[in-house]
Write a protein that holds these residues in place. Structure first.
Motif, short mmCIF file in Angstrom:
data_model
loop_
_atom_site.label_atom_id
_atom_site.label_comp_id
_atom_site.label_asym_id
_atom_site.label_seq_id
_atom_site.Cartn_x
_atom_site.Cartn_y
_atom_site.Cartn_z
N ARG A 5 43.76 -3.95 38.91
CA ARG A 5 43.89 -2.64 38.57
C ARG A 5 42.67 -1.97 38.06
O ARG A 5 41.92 -2.63 37.32
CB ARG A 5 44.97 -2.50 37.18
CG ARG A 5 46.54 -2.55 37.57
CD ARG A 5 47.31 -2.33 36.23
NE ARG A 5 46.85 -1.00 35.68
CZ ARG A 5 47.68 -0.21 35.87
NH1 ARG A 5 48.81 -0.16 36.35
NH2 ARG A 5 47.68 1.14 35.11
N THR A 6 42.49 -0.73 38.18
CA THR A 6 41.12 0.02 37.92
C THR A 6 41.38 0.34 36.51
O THR A 6 40.30 0.02 35.59
CB THR A 6 41.11 1.24 38.70
OG1 THR A 6 41.05 1.17 40.10
CG2 THR A 6 39.86 1.83 38.15
N GLN A 44 53.39 2.13 40.59
CA GLN A 44 54.48 2.44 40.34
C GLN A 44 54.90 2.58 38.99
O GLN A 44 55.80 3.20 38.42
CB GLN A 44 55.37 1.67 41.11
CG GLN A 44 55.49 1.60 42.79
CD GLN A 44 56.26 0.51 43.22
OE1 GLN A 44 57.34 0.59 43.07
NE2 GLN A 44 55.64 -0.26 44.02
N VAL A 45 54.53 1.56 38.13
CA VAL A 45 54.48 1.56 36.68
C VAL A 45 53.58 1.40 35.97
O VAL A 45 52.44 0.58 36.68
CB VAL A 45 55.51 0.47 36.24
CG1 VAL A 45 57.08 0.86 36.75
CG2 VAL A 45 55.36 -0.86 36.89
N ASP A 46 53.05 1.88 34.85
CA ASP A 46 51.83 1.69 33.97
C ASP A 46 52.19 0.98 32.81
O ASP A 46 51.18 0.73 31.90
CB ASP A 46 51.10 3.19 33.86
CG ASP A 46 50.36 3.42 35.05
OD1 ASP A 46 49.89 2.83 35.71
OD2 ASP A 46 50.41 4.75 35.25
N ILE A 47 53.44 0.95 32.55
CA ILE A 47 53.67 0.47 30.97
C ILE A 47 54.64 -0.67 31.36
O ILE A 47 55.71 -0.69 32.35
CB ILE A 47 54.51 1.27 30.19
CG1 ILE A 47 53.68 2.53 29.81
CG2 ILE A 47 54.98 0.46 28.83
CD1 ILE A 47 54.25 3.81 29.22
N VAL A 48 54.36 -2.04 31.11
CA VAL A 48 55.15 -3.20 31.30
C VAL A 48 55.67 -3.93 30.00
O VAL A 48 55.12 -3.93 29.15
CB VAL A 48 54.62 -4.08 32.31
CG1 VAL A 48 54.35 -3.30 33.54
CG2 VAL A 48 53.51 -4.66 31.66
N ALA A 98 50.12 -1.62 28.12
CA ALA A 98 49.80 -0.19 28.79
C ALA A 98 48.48 0.23 28.88
O ALA A 98 47.71 -0.63 28.10
CB ALA A 98 51.00 0.77 28.14
N PRO A 99 47.92 1.22 29.49
CA PRO A 99 46.75 1.58 29.41
C PRO A 99 46.20 1.73 28.02
O PRO A 99 47.03 2.34 27.32
CB PRO A 99 46.63 2.69 30.48
CG PRO A 99 47.75 2.64 31.22
CD PRO A 99 49.00 1.74 30.63
#
Length: 263
Positions: A201-202, A183-187, A128-129
């Motif tokens: 991804r930025t 669409q998703v930021d956690i995988v 995740a970020p």
């Protein structure tokens, strides 16, 4: 005894004889050699394992491993390109002779297919970020997390993060697109997939925690003893001579574990 009675006795005896007769076992290894062709399934769209290169040709550690196996069998390779979700069904329905497709060896899958000894490994992670405070499964409660359907990732998140908003995608390529488009930021996925996401991804994703280290096996239909023995011996031989590790390291930039074939 009447004629009808004698016929019933004869029919019953015949049924018992058929039931007791040995069942003919399949022998895919002989069939492969006779056909001079082997059908090996790979799950395309998985970074580093099986993907399309700049010349639109399949490549990756699984693809190259499949080519090595076909060469040593002395037969033509038919590469059966499938999705992650189709891996076990493809073997159960014998649409391929066996499968080299980053498939983790699990007790549940062993009920449906047979596995060789491990030929490779991978780590499953939650990423995740940087700003997301996630250290374990409870921290996923109420959060939207993307997974690839019918994978160990899917199973682990489903079992351990019941309050998460789980979004399932059909393959890793679709999951990557979803992460890149926001669409998703956690995988929940493997490290190689996260690296592919971060190329475009930025806001980069970082590993929050490792869910599991997985041993990957070549999957084949149940009861193919001769084929399994040949593949087990092939893995041992090419692990010992370094060629299996060289193929893996070429794409993953890391060595296979030294105890791989004894796990």
């Amino acid at each position: 005894m009447t004629l009808t009675g004698l016929l019933k006795v004869a029919a019953a005896a015949a049924a018992l004889w058929v039931a007791a007769a040995p069942v003919a076992q399949a022998d895919s290894l002989d069939d492969i050699k006779a056909a001079k062709k082997v059908r090996i399934a790979v799950a395309m769209g998985v970074p580093l394992f099986a993907f399309v290169d700049d010349k639109l040709q399949p490549t990756g550690s699984d693809v190259e491993t499949a080519k090595m196996i076909a060469k040593d069998l002395g037969v033509e390779l038919e590469l059966v390109q499938i999705t992650n979700a189709a891996r076990v069904p493809t073997i159960q329905t014998r649409k391929a002779d066996f499968l080299v497709a980053d498939l983790a060896i699990t007790d549940e899958r062993k009920k449906a297919v047979d596995f060789t000894i491990p030929y490779a490994t991978l780590s499953i992670v939650v990423a995740a970020p940087a700003g997301e405070a996630i250290k374990d499964y409870p921290d996923l409660a109420g959060k939207r997390i993307g997974v690839t359907r019918a994978t160990v990732n899917d199973t682990l998140v489903t079992q351990n993060a019941k309050d998460a908003d789980i979004v399932r995608f059909e393959d890793d390529a679709t999951l990557i697109t979803a992460a890149v488009s926001g669409q998703v930021d956690i995988v929940s996925t493997q490290a190689a997939v996260v690296a592919e996401m971060n190329k475009n991804r930025t806001e980069k994703l970082e590993t929050k925690f490792v869910q599991r280290e997985l041993n990957l096996g070549i999957a084949l239909p149940k009861g193919e003893t001769a084929l399994k023995t040949w593949l087990d011996d092939w893995i041992k031989t090419h692990f010992a001579d370094g060629s299996l590790n060289a193929t893996f390291k070429k794409f993953h930039d890391r060595d296979l574990p030294p105890d791989l074939v004894t796990r």
